[in-house]
Structures are given as C-alpha cells and as structure tokens.
Design a protein around this motif. Sequence first.
Motif: not given
Lengths: 87, 299
Positions: B272, B139, B152-156, B148-150, B269
Amino acid sequence: MVKLIIPVSKPEEGAAGLTGIWRSFKPIIDQEKCKHCLMCWLYCPEGAIERIGEDKLTVKINYDYCKGCGICADICPFKAITMVREE
Amino acid sequence: MSISIRDLPLEEYVLLGNAACPGCPASIGLRMLGKALEGKFILVVPACCTSIIQGPYPKSAIKVPVLNIAFAASAATASGIRAGFEALGKKDVQVVVWAGDGGTADIGIQALSGAAERNENIIYICYDNEAYMNTGIQRSSATPYGAWTTTTWRGKTEFKKNVPLIMAAHRVPYVATASIAYPLDFIAKVRKAAKINGFKYIHLHAPCPTGWRFPSDKTIEVGRLAVLTGMWVLYEIENGVFRLTGVSKSLLDKSKRKPIEDYLKLQGRFSKISDEQIDLLKRHVDELWMEYKHLMESG
C-alpha cells in the motif's frame, strides 16, 4: 520421594516433531540436471538436504523433515529442482 | 580470503525438525554461524524467534549450549559468561549473542551499549527481520519507512534506526553488516570477528516471509534484492576503517543499483506504499549512501 526436575533441554533431532508433515509442496531433484554446485545445500534453512556419495557432492532431500519452503527450487541455477503438490 | 561452499564443514548445529517457519532466514543465519565457528561457541539468546526455533522443553534443536535470557539482558549476560570463561582459562570458546532487532535496537540497546563501552570480548549478532515477528509482527525501531506491520497498518512513518553506525560510534574494534542471502560473506565476517579481541558487532539482514508477506521460497531473492537495490549495504568497520564488501563494493555509483521498486513489489508489507512515500524512501537511501561514501573517504 522428591523428583528433581532440571530445566535443561538436551539437543535432539525432531524437537518440533516430524516437520515434513507441514509440507504442501514437495521438492523433487532431477539428478541428471544437477551440476553439484551445492547451492541448495547452502541455502536450505533446515539443513534437510543431505550430501551423500563418496565425494559428498550428490544431494538428497530428507523428506521426514523438509518443510517444503521451496528455497532450493527457487535458488537452483540449473532448474534441477521442481516443487510438486503433495498428494 | 575467499571461502568456497565445498570447504564448509558438513556438521550441522541446527538440528532437523526445529520449530522455525518454512523459509526462515534466522535458521539460515544460525546454520551459517555454526559452520563459521565449527561449534566452538556458546549462544546467549534473548526473547526472539530463535527461542521458538529451539523447540519446546525437554528437547533443543540447537547443538551448542544456549542460555535463554530476559529481553534486555543479553549483552550483559554474555559479558558475565566471558568473565567466567576468563576465570576458568577457557580461551577457545566464543561467547555469541544471537538477538533479534527488537532485542537489539529497542529493548536490548542499553546492555549492548554498556558491553560495547566496556569493550567486552564477545560477538554480538543481531539478525534483523525488521519487526517483532514471533509475537505477531509489531513494528520495531528497525522496521523501514512505509512498511506495514500490525501496529503500523498505514505504513511506518519513521525511518529505520541505523544500529551498526550507532555501534561504530562506540569505537569498538569490529562492526559489520551482512545478509543471509550472502552466507559466505557472513561466514568470512564471523571468522574475522572470532580472531579479534574486544567487542564485535555484526548486523545480519534477515528477510522474513511470514512478517514481510512474501512466499516462503523468495527469502534469498528478497535478501539479494535488498542489497542490489542499495536498501541494505554490506560493509565492515575494522578499527575505525570503513570498507564496503561483496556486491556492495560496486554499488557506490547510484546508476549500478537496481530500482528500489524491484525490492518493494515482492513484499506484501509494502503493497500500500504510495509514490510519494517511495520517493521519500529513495531519498533516504541516497542520503545513507552519501554518509557511507563520506565514511569511506574519511577512512
């Protein structure tokens, strides 16, 4: 004998090799459906679509370097480009 | 002044066989930059995807002189090159910084702010793919809420930093936003910037298939939807005067904008993202538009 290495890259085609081998789908242009709007030429990230002919309005794909992203087929307003699986 | 596709120069400044991913938005942006300035520019590139696109030594896939520089130093280096050109009396060559969102919004912002404050005669272009893509999708402060990023895997959980407005607060002569999905608008802005003396900043929205998790043929579609849903706004601020450009002109009225879900559902991304998060994102977008409306009215 000391060999001097100058760390400067020179512009050259194929800096990452013949990127056409990355392709899993190949774009095929149906020249009869093509209305020469040049949208594919504009949006191709590679510049792998050449403009040929006297008026430079006919488009031709350079398969040596086309990575097969499919943007041209997606963007074509006349559905003149189809993606075909590579053999 | 409208530009047509047929009038664009045929010459390519990004060479075939470069190392960009298939469907790369940065390649489209670079190609258009080359066509806009017709090769009369020198590029300053910090660590970003473009340093990969160039290809490995001893070949370069970019036909103009490129200076690869440390992450934090791009705007300062460009200032130095411009000073050198002034000393040599070279006026017709543009110095262009081509940096990613990480090199602009996070690591490069002190040099960028410094160069803007000194009103250096350079063009700074940030191509914004909304994360650190070439190091593996971490992020950045330009990553939007809920993505999603690697890392911020629960969403920024934070909103996107509004760098163009930060640059506008420096009161530089020209600030613009553009999108790779509207290349003619981008070319017009680059050409306009080239004619202006002083610091010019262009923020180029660049949907990345690899990092945003969508198929490589949807780059343009996603870019267009970002603008049509109002998630990304095309505007320019010339000498303090705010003006919406291109399709964004007609989107000030909220009812004309497409639903944000159309944009989100194309991208892995956002797969979710919850309904509450979408509501929050919508409210954030509306607030941004209110801010732009206010800027437009205050002129």
